[in-house]
Scaffold this motif. Structure first.
Motif, PDB file in Angstrom:
ATOM      1  N   ARG A 241       0.851  -1.183   0.000  1.00 45.72           N
ATOM      2  CA  ARG A 241       0.000   0.000   0.000  1.00 45.72           C
ATOM      3  C   ARG A 241       0.893   1.241   0.000  1.00 45.72           C
ATOM      4  O   ARG A 241       1.880   1.314   0.691  1.00 45.72           O
ATOM      5  CB  ARG A 241      -0.913   0.003   1.225  1.00 45.72           C
ATOM      6  N   THR A 243       0.981   5.819  -0.797  1.00 50.62           N
ATOM      7  CA  THR A 243       0.224   7.056  -0.979  1.00 50.62           C
ATOM      8  C   THR A 243       0.490   7.685  -2.336  1.00 50.62           C
ATOM      9  O   THR A 243      -0.130   8.673  -2.694  1.00 50.62           O
ATOM     10  CB  THR A 243       0.594   8.068   0.110  1.00 50.62           C
ATOM     11  N   ALA A 257      -8.998   7.810  -5.326  1.00 51.24           N
ATOM     12  CA  ALA A 257      -9.408   6.411  -5.484  1.00 51.24           C
ATOM     13  C   ALA A 257      -8.409   5.715  -6.384  1.00 51.24           C
ATOM     14  O   ALA A 257      -8.724   5.252  -7.469  1.00 51.24           O
ATOM     15  CB  ALA A 257     -10.820   6.311  -6.065  1.00 51.24           C
ATOM     16  N   ASP A 260      -4.860   1.169  -4.751  1.00 48.54           N
ATOM     17  CA  ASP A 260      -5.067   0.544  -3.444  1.00 48.54           C
ATOM     18  C   ASP A 260      -6.508   0.698  -2.993  1.00 48.54           C
ATOM     19  O   ASP A 260      -7.125  -0.245  -2.499  1.00 48.54           O
ATOM     20  CB  ASP A 260      -4.131   1.166  -2.405  1.00 48.54           C
ATOM     21  N   GLU A 261      -7.037   1.912  -3.153  1.00 45.18           N
ATOM     22  CA  GLU A 261      -8.429   2.146  -2.772  1.00 45.18           C
ATOM     23  C   GLU A 261      -9.377   1.343  -3.660  1.00 45.18           C
ATOM     24  O   GLU A 261     -10.411   0.854  -3.198  1.00 45.18           O
ATOM     25  CB  GLU A 261      -8.751   3.640  -2.868  1.00 45.18           C
ATOM     26  N   ASP A 264      -9.370  -2.161  -2.358  1.00 38.78           N
ATOM     27  CA  ASP A 264     -10.185  -2.252  -1.149  1.00 38.78           C
ATOM     28  C   ASP A 264     -11.669  -2.327  -1.494  1.00 38.78           C
ATOM     29  O   ASP A 264     -12.417  -3.139  -0.931  1.00 38.78           O
ATOM     30  CB  ASP A 264      -9.949  -1.033  -0.248  1.00 38.78           C
ATOM     31  N   ALA A 265     -12.105  -1.460  -2.415  1.00 37.80           N
ATOM     32  CA  ALA A 265     -13.519  -1.421  -2.787  1.00 37.80           C
ATOM     33  C   ALA A 265     -13.946  -2.724  -3.460  1.00 37.80           C
ATOM     34  O   ALA A 265     -15.041  -3.243  -3.204  1.00 37.80           O
ATOM     35  CB  ALA A 265     -13.784  -0.232  -3.719  1.00 37.80           C
ATOM     36  N   VAL A 603     -17.354   7.099  -5.634  1.00 42.55           N
ATOM     37  CA  VAL A 603     -16.754   7.742  -4.469  1.00 42.55           C
ATOM     38  C   VAL A 603     -17.708   8.801  -3.954  1.00 42.55           C
ATOM     39  O   VAL A 603     -18.284   9.560  -4.739  1.00 42.55           O
ATOM     40  CB  VAL A 603     -15.411   8.408  -4.836  1.00 42.55           C
ATOM     41  N   LYS A 615      -9.502  13.647   2.021  1.00 45.22           N
ATOM     42  CA  LYS A 615      -9.890  12.298   1.601  1.00 45.22           C
ATOM     43  C   LYS A 615     -10.900  11.654   2.556  1.00 45.22           C
ATOM     44  O   LYS A 615     -10.784  10.476   2.906  1.00 45.22           O
ATOM     45  CB  LYS A 615      -8.657  11.398   1.445  1.00 45.22           C
ATOM     46  N   ILE A 619     -15.373   4.652  -0.734  1.00 42.65           N
ATOM     47  CA  ILE A 619     -15.173   4.172  -2.102  1.00 42.65           C
ATOM     48  C   ILE A 619     -15.784   2.790  -2.213  1.00 42.65           C
ATOM     49  O   ILE A 619     -15.535   1.919  -1.389  1.00 42.65           O
ATOM     50  CB  ILE A 619     -13.672   4.133  -2.444  1.00 42.65           C
ATOM     51  N   THR A 636     -18.746   8.167   6.195  1.00 47.64           N
ATOM     52  CA  THR A 636     -17.896   9.353   6.126  1.00 47.64           C
ATOM     53  C   THR A 636     -18.298  10.365   7.198  1.00 47.64           C
ATOM     54  O   THR A 636     -19.407  10.345   7.726  1.00 47.64           O
ATOM     55  CB  THR A 636     -18.013  10.028   4.748  1.00 47.64           C
TER      56      THR A 636
END
Length: 711
Positions: A241, A243, A257, A260-261, A264-265, A603, A615, A619, A636
């Motif tokens: 993972r 950034t 998104a 990695d995001e 995850d989704a 998102v 952020k 997502i 959120t």
């Protein structure tokens, strides 16, 4: 692909067999370890006999066919071995050898290996792996040493790292394995293939995955969904993972998104249990594989013998958003058996009464566990290895008493040591006898419990069905946009209109005079925007003026904007957009994009120019229905803003959920034309009044990587 030849081969050849300790030695010893009963052929051109058996100079010299081949030779010899294996009608290879796709100079060798495998329908474990063990079929193609004992059970471990495989084999955590599969480079056979192969095995109850990279993502997610449908949890730890952005993006959505995001989704949508550390992977797998009663709720009942540690539990639970059920009717029962000084709460301090009187402990446990809102009962009981025999025996009796209370209420029961060392042998033996998972570490253990309870009590969201009638007007509106540029915001809103996305009243003006007339027709206050081809983030270029309340203010804004527009080629200037100023409860962000590996995403979260900074978004894999969209919004912090924060009016969250679901359908319907779409901001009106898209961005596939587009 002969994956069955990997997992249950009828005969095995070891190329590179040796009596010298190393992979060729370990591969032979692993066969003894698992009790393999098939034919074994040893290949070594320099040793006529090994382990009291005759050897063969090459695979080609073995009479008849060979089902699976373990390969422990230098990389430059592997392709020839693969061809020989194909000639022997082998179904599979397990290749320990390194020097393939993981190295700078090995890409060509890996391509050659893939070509041979695909031409002959060979399954390949690796290269650059330790191989695999199948305890259910008592077979092994495995190149490293093994511990004295490996517990057998229902856990199929599919790990890309050999080191992780060794850690699991030697963890002494009581995980019972059906398979240990180290996948290495996954040049041919991937984790998706292994999940598909084991999911129908009745001996497999739980699947553990460690992935450095998820290859063939669509197939992987389909395999996870199959496991979910079979009620077999798949616990996934994905490493790597970061950034840093991994794709060129024009709008905000891609920046928040990334891959990695997106992963995850996709895992969430497929129904996987995703964890963040090796400790969480082990504890969650232990829980999922050992728990005998299925949880029916997400709130917990808790017991302890320490008020101080209960406070620590509350701290960890709050960080993980875990709830403990109010005691309700159980309080009266508990009060009757505990001393008067006891503090009756959940988690419950049993005091010394519960420690020394098994009946008290059992009564309290049953009372809490019997409450309908308790999904699982947890005993927070430290069990350090240095306990004296008397104390260890007393704690073991407590564990047994709590287990009996939970069983009487038919509620799942978990023991959790607040310290992370291995539980004392006496307590571990009691937990094993009672088939109770004994987790380690407050935070790690509670995280495992929370993740598993969520999986056990939630079905994957049903995919929303696209409505064909929505797509046709949107396609026509998209076709009306000139091909040399992206859609301007009012054109983008026109594309989304048939999906239920509503914009403010606005008018396009070619001159300042037209802009003044437009404002008079719309009514003050207004927003003025300068439209330029392919300039998506207008505020960054000084092309947005808000809160204009009169002709005089509008004239001043027009003068300033004309100066800003002078920085652009005249041919690129589209004009002025005069827009109704909307008063809202709050402004949020809604976007969608196509991830090249994991497909369509949607998102939602906090909006404005700081969306990439904070952020605060949820997502999800698209499409999602309104219920799933509502859940995403609730995940959120912006949900608090829309719920009447500090006396403000309640926002129309249902309308937002409809918009999020609509955008998720749109990105799926237009995945061949659109790579990214966002509404930022989406103005949320008071409850019952809907929401309005104040700005829209559409990035088409042919413009998605254009260097000319200004962001």
């Amino acid at each position: 692909m002969g994956i069955r030849s990997l997992l249950a081969p009828s005969s095995i050849a070891i190329v590179g067999a040796s009596e010298k300790v190393g992979p060729g030695y370990n591969a032979f010893k692993a066969l003894d370890f698992v009790g393999y009963e098939g034919a074994v052929h040893l290949v070594n051109p320099r040793a006529p006999t090994l382990f009291g058996r005759a050897t063969y100079p090459s695979l080609a010299d073995i009479p008849g066919t060979v089902d699976a081949v373990f390969v422990a030779v230098q990389a430059e010899a592997v392709i020839d071995v693969a061809r020989q294996a194909a000639n022997k009608q082998a179904g599979a290879l397990a290749i320990l050898s390194s020097g393939f796709g993981e190295s700078r100079d090995g890409a060509a060798a890996q391509r050659a290996l893939v070509e041979v495998a695909e031409a002959h329908d060979l399954a390949v474990c690796g290269p650059n792996c330790l191989g695999l063990l199948s305890f259910t079929s008592r077979s092994a193609l495995f190149g490293t040493s093994l511990p004295d004992q490996v517990p057998r059970g229902g856990v199929a471990a599919i790990v890309q790292s050999g080191s992780i495989g060794i850690a699991l084999l030697n963890s002494a955590r009581g995980l019972g394995f059906s398979h240990i599969i180290t996948t290495g480079n996954e040049a041919v056979t991937t984790a998706a293939d292994y999940i598909e192969a084991v999911v129908d095995d009745p001996n497999v109850t739980t699947i553990l995955v460690f992935a450095e990279q998820i290859k063939r993502a669509a197939s992987f997610m389909a395999a996870v969904r199959r496991a979910r449908a079979a009620d077999k949890p798949v616990i996934v730890l994905k490493s790597g993972r970061s950034t840093s952005g991994k794709a060129a993006v024009l709008a905000h959505t891609g920046a928040i998104a990334g891959s990695d995001e997106a992963c995850d989704a996709a895992l969430r949508a497929a129904g996987a249990i995703q964890v963040r550390s090796l400790d969480e992977l082990i504890e969650t797998t232990l829980l999922a594989s050992k728990l005998r009663v299925r949880p029916t709720g997400r709130q917990l009942g808790g017991l302890s013998v320490s008020g101080g540690e209960i406070a620590l539990v509350h701290d960890a639970a709050e960080d993980l958003d875990i709830g403990f059920a109010p005691l309700g009717p159980a309080a009266e029962t508990i009060t009757a058996v505990l001393p008067a000084f006891s503090h009756v709460s959940n988690p419950l301090d049993l005091t010394w009464a519960g420690i020394y009187d098994p009946k008290v402990a059992m009564t309290c446990a049953e009372a809490i566990a019997a409450q309908p809102d308790v999904g699982a009962l947890v005993l927070f009981q430290d069990a350090p290895g240095g306990l004296g025999a008397q104390q260890a025996g007393r704690y073991a009796t407590l564990l047994e008493s709590i287990a009996r209370g939970a069983a009487a209420a038919a509620t799942p029961f978990v023991a959790l040591s607040n310290v992370s060392d291995q539980p004392h042998p006496t307590l571990q033996a009691m937990a094993d006898r009672l088939q109770v998972p004994y987790l380690r570490g407050t935070g790690t253990g509670l995280s495992a419990i929370s993740r598993y309870l969520q999986w056990a009590t939630t079905q994957p969201s049903a995919a929303a069905e696209a409505i064909p009638a929505e797509a046709d007007p949107a396609r026509a509106a998209l076709a009306a946009v000139p091909s040399h540029r992206l859609a301007a915001e009012h054109e983008a809103r026109a594309v989304l209109k048939s999906y239920g996305v509503r914009g403010p009243r606005d008018m396009l003006a070619a001159t300042p005079e037209e802009a003044l007339r437009a404002a008079a027709e719309i009514g003050y206050p207004v927003v003025l925007k300068g439209l330029v081809s392919n300039v998506l983030h207008k505020s960054d270029a000084g092309l947005v003026k808000v809160g204009l309340r009169s002709d005089e203010e509008l004239r001043r804004a027009l003068d300033a904007m004309q100066m800003a527009l002078a920085a652009f080629p005249a041919a690129d200037v589209l004009g002025f957009l005069v827009q109704q100023q909307v008063a809202s409860v709050g402004e949020i962000f809604v976007g969608a994009r196509i991830d090249p590996e994991f497909g369509p995403l949607v998102v939602v979260g906090a909006g404005g120019v700081q969306v990439e900074l904070y952020k605060d978004v949820a997502i999800r894999a698209a499409p999602i229905d309104e219920a799933a969209a509502f859940e995403a919004i609730a995940a959120t912090k912006v949900a608090r803003l829309l719920s009447g924060f500090r006396g403000a009016p309640q926002g129309d969250v249902r309308a937002v959920a409809r918009a999020v679901s609509a955008l998720s359908r749109f990105i799926v319907d237009f995945k061949d034309r659109i790579v990214e779409v966002e509404i930022n901001p989406l103005a949320v009106l008071e409850e019952g009044s809907g929401c309005i898209a104040l700005d829209c961005v559409l990035v088409t596939t042919d413009r998605g990587h254009s260097g000319k587009t200004q962001t």
